[in-house]
Design a protein around this motif. Sequence first.
Motif, PDB file in Angstrom:
ATOM      1  N   ASP A  73     -11.422   3.628  -1.543  1.00  0.00           N
ATOM      2  CA  ASP A  73     -11.137   4.269  -2.829  1.00  0.00           C
ATOM      3  C   ASP A  73      -9.823   3.753  -3.400  1.00  0.00           C
ATOM      4  O   ASP A  73      -9.672   3.602  -4.611  1.00  0.00           O
ATOM      5  CB  ASP A  73     -11.057   5.791  -2.645  1.00  0.00           C
ATOM      6  CG  ASP A  73     -12.315   6.367  -2.043  1.00  0.00           C
ATOM      7  OD1 ASP A  73     -13.321   6.465  -2.777  1.00  0.00           O
ATOM      8  OD2 ASP A  73     -12.298   6.703  -0.852  1.00  0.00           O
ATOM      9  N   LEU A  74      -8.865   3.500  -2.512  1.00  0.00           N
ATOM     10  CA  LEU A  74      -7.571   2.953  -2.890  1.00  0.00           C
ATOM     11  C   LEU A  74      -7.308   1.712  -2.056  1.00  0.00           C
ATOM     12  O   LEU A  74      -7.797   1.587  -0.933  1.00  0.00           O
ATOM     13  CB  LEU A  74      -6.456   3.977  -2.662  1.00  0.00           C
ATOM     14  CG  LEU A  74      -6.553   5.288  -3.445  1.00  0.00           C
ATOM     15  CD1 LEU A  74      -5.475   6.272  -2.980  1.00  0.00           C
ATOM     16  CD2 LEU A  74      -6.430   5.045  -4.942  1.00  0.00           C
ATOM     17  N   VAL A  75      -6.511   0.790  -2.610  1.00  0.00           N
ATOM     18  CA  VAL A  75      -6.226  -0.480  -1.943  1.00  0.00           C
ATOM     19  C   VAL A  75      -4.723  -0.728  -1.982  1.00  0.00           C
ATOM     20  O   VAL A  75      -4.073  -0.496  -3.009  1.00  0.00           O
ATOM     21  CB  VAL A  75      -6.965  -1.652  -2.633  1.00  0.00           C
ATOM     22  CG1 VAL A  75      -6.640  -2.975  -1.934  1.00  0.00           C
ATOM     23  CG2 VAL A  75      -8.461  -1.412  -2.652  1.00  0.00           C
ATOM     24  N   THR A  76      -4.184  -1.212  -0.877  1.00  0.00           N
ATOM     25  CA  THR A  76      -2.790  -1.632  -0.849  1.00  0.00           C
ATOM     26  C   THR A  76      -2.655  -2.855   0.047  1.00  0.00           C
ATOM     27  O   THR A  76      -3.636  -3.347   0.605  1.00  0.00           O
ATOM     28  CB  THR A  76      -1.857  -0.496  -0.372  1.00  0.00           C
ATOM     29  OG1 THR A  76      -0.498  -0.872  -0.619  1.00  0.00           O
ATOM     30  CG2 THR A  76      -2.038  -0.197   1.097  1.00  0.00           C
ATOM     31  N   VAL A  77      -1.426  -3.345   0.167  1.00  0.00           N
ATOM     32  CA  VAL A  77      -1.138  -4.570   0.926  1.00  0.00           C
ATOM     33  C   VAL A  77      -0.125  -4.250   2.008  1.00  0.00           C
ATOM     34  O   VAL A  77       0.789  -3.438   1.802  1.00  0.00           O
ATOM     35  CB  VAL A  77      -0.588  -5.674  -0.003  1.00  0.00           C
ATOM     36  CG1 VAL A  77      -0.246  -6.930   0.783  1.00  0.00           C
ATOM     37  CG2 VAL A  77      -1.587  -5.975  -1.116  1.00  0.00           C
ATOM     38  N   GLN A  78      -0.284  -4.880   3.161  1.00  0.00           N
ATOM     39  CA  GLN A  78       0.687  -4.777   4.241  1.00  0.00           C
ATOM     40  C   GLN A  78       1.095  -6.174   4.687  1.00  0.00           C
ATOM     41  O   GLN A  78       0.283  -6.928   5.214  1.00  0.00           O
ATOM     42  CB  GLN A  78       0.080  -4.032   5.439  1.00  0.00           C
ATOM     43  CG  GLN A  78       0.977  -3.989   6.663  1.00  0.00           C
ATOM     44  CD  GLN A  78       2.199  -3.128   6.456  1.00  0.00           C
ATOM     45  OE1 GLN A  78       2.083  -1.948   6.115  1.00  0.00           O
ATOM     46  NE2 GLN A  78       3.383  -3.702   6.642  1.00  0.00           N
ATOM     47  N   ASP A  79       2.351  -6.545   4.460  1.00  0.00           N
ATOM     48  CA  ASP A  79       2.844  -7.812   4.987  1.00  0.00           C
ATOM     49  C   ASP A  79       2.959  -7.722   6.505  1.00  0.00           C
ATOM     50  O   ASP A  79       3.159  -6.639   7.067  1.00  0.00           O
ATOM     51  CB  ASP A  79       4.205  -8.158   4.381  1.00  0.00           C
ATOM     52  CG  ASP A  79       4.094  -8.678   2.958  1.00  0.00           C
ATOM     53  OD1 ASP A  79       2.970  -8.996   2.543  1.00  0.00           O
ATOM     54  OD2 ASP A  79       5.130  -8.744   2.267  1.00  0.00           O
ATOM     55  N   ALA A  80       2.854  -8.861   7.176  1.00  0.00           N
ATOM     56  CA  ALA A  80       2.826  -8.887   8.638  1.00  0.00           C
ATOM     57  C   ALA A  80       4.151  -9.254   9.259  1.00  0.00           C
ATOM     58  O   ALA A  80       4.221  -9.545  10.456  1.00  0.00           O
ATOM     59  CB  ALA A  80       1.747  -9.860   9.111  1.00  0.00           C
ATOM     60  N   ASP A  81       5.229  -9.246   8.481  1.00  0.00           N
ATOM     61  CA  ASP A  81       6.517  -9.721   8.997  1.00  0.00           C
ATOM     62  C   ASP A  81       7.459  -8.602   9.424  1.00  0.00           C
ATOM     63  O   ASP A  81       8.636  -8.843   9.671  1.00  0.00           O
ATOM     64  CB  ASP A  81       7.193 -10.602   7.951  1.00  0.00           C
ATOM     65  CG  ASP A  81       7.388  -9.887   6.612  1.00  0.00           C
ATOM     66  OD1 ASP A  81       7.132  -8.662   6.544  1.00  0.00           O
ATOM     67  OD2 ASP A  81       7.782 -10.555   5.640  1.00  0.00           O
TER      68      ASP A  81
END
Length: 251
Positions: free
Chosen positions: A84-92
């Motif tokens: 329903d919702l989308v976000t981003v997670q950096d891997a650093d």
Amino acid sequence: MRISVVVPVYNEEKTVAKIVEMLSQVKLDLEVIIVDDASTDRTWEILQQLRQTAPYDSYQYVRHEHNQGKGAGLRTGFRLATGDLVTVQDADMEYDPQDIPALVRKWEDVIAAGHKRVAIYGYRDLSGQKFTTRWGNRFLTTVTNVLFGSRIHDMETCYKLMPGVVAHALPMTGRRFEIEPEITTCILKAGYTIFEVPISYYPREEKKLSPWKDGWPALAMLLKQRFNKALPIAEPSQSNKTRPEHANISK
């Protein structure tokens, strides 16, 4: 409510396992989509080991055949997202996944208050960044506010929470870090209001972003978007989901 978290990775063998573990500890219904942009170190090998055990075997793992940049990684991940919702997670390890619930709570609060077209950004305390990086971030955020009438504090933040229908509609033409102003300006021009919540932030010394190399394309993207047509985005209850091309997709 399901939250899709897209994790673009490139040569993150030192931190990728830890960030995947941290995502598994978030008390939300997460759909985790990890996109390896043709890493040349052990990143993909580590991910393949992780996917053999629960809960990581429920995640989606994608590997590009050729390195294409963060923008391509997000484009692949957003097209796969079903949440329903989308976000981003950096891997650093600069961002703590335990901040994601705060973004979701803020989204729920503003929707309950009567707002319909909403995105939530997590804004950082940039005082720990190098001067040139901090100055560049603040400059680009100021230009965004001036050109598009917004009042945000951190345009370049990784944590951008948006409805799935928005994620699927974004053109995502940016190849590297100019993808951040492209996403932001498309959201604003589509009539969405960006609300913010403070998040934790741990800047690392070895950054792939270069203020000089990446700053000018980001500024050019802002100017280009100022004169482009607004992006038509349907109401959040409507959604089209398509799969990306030219990617090796494994669940």
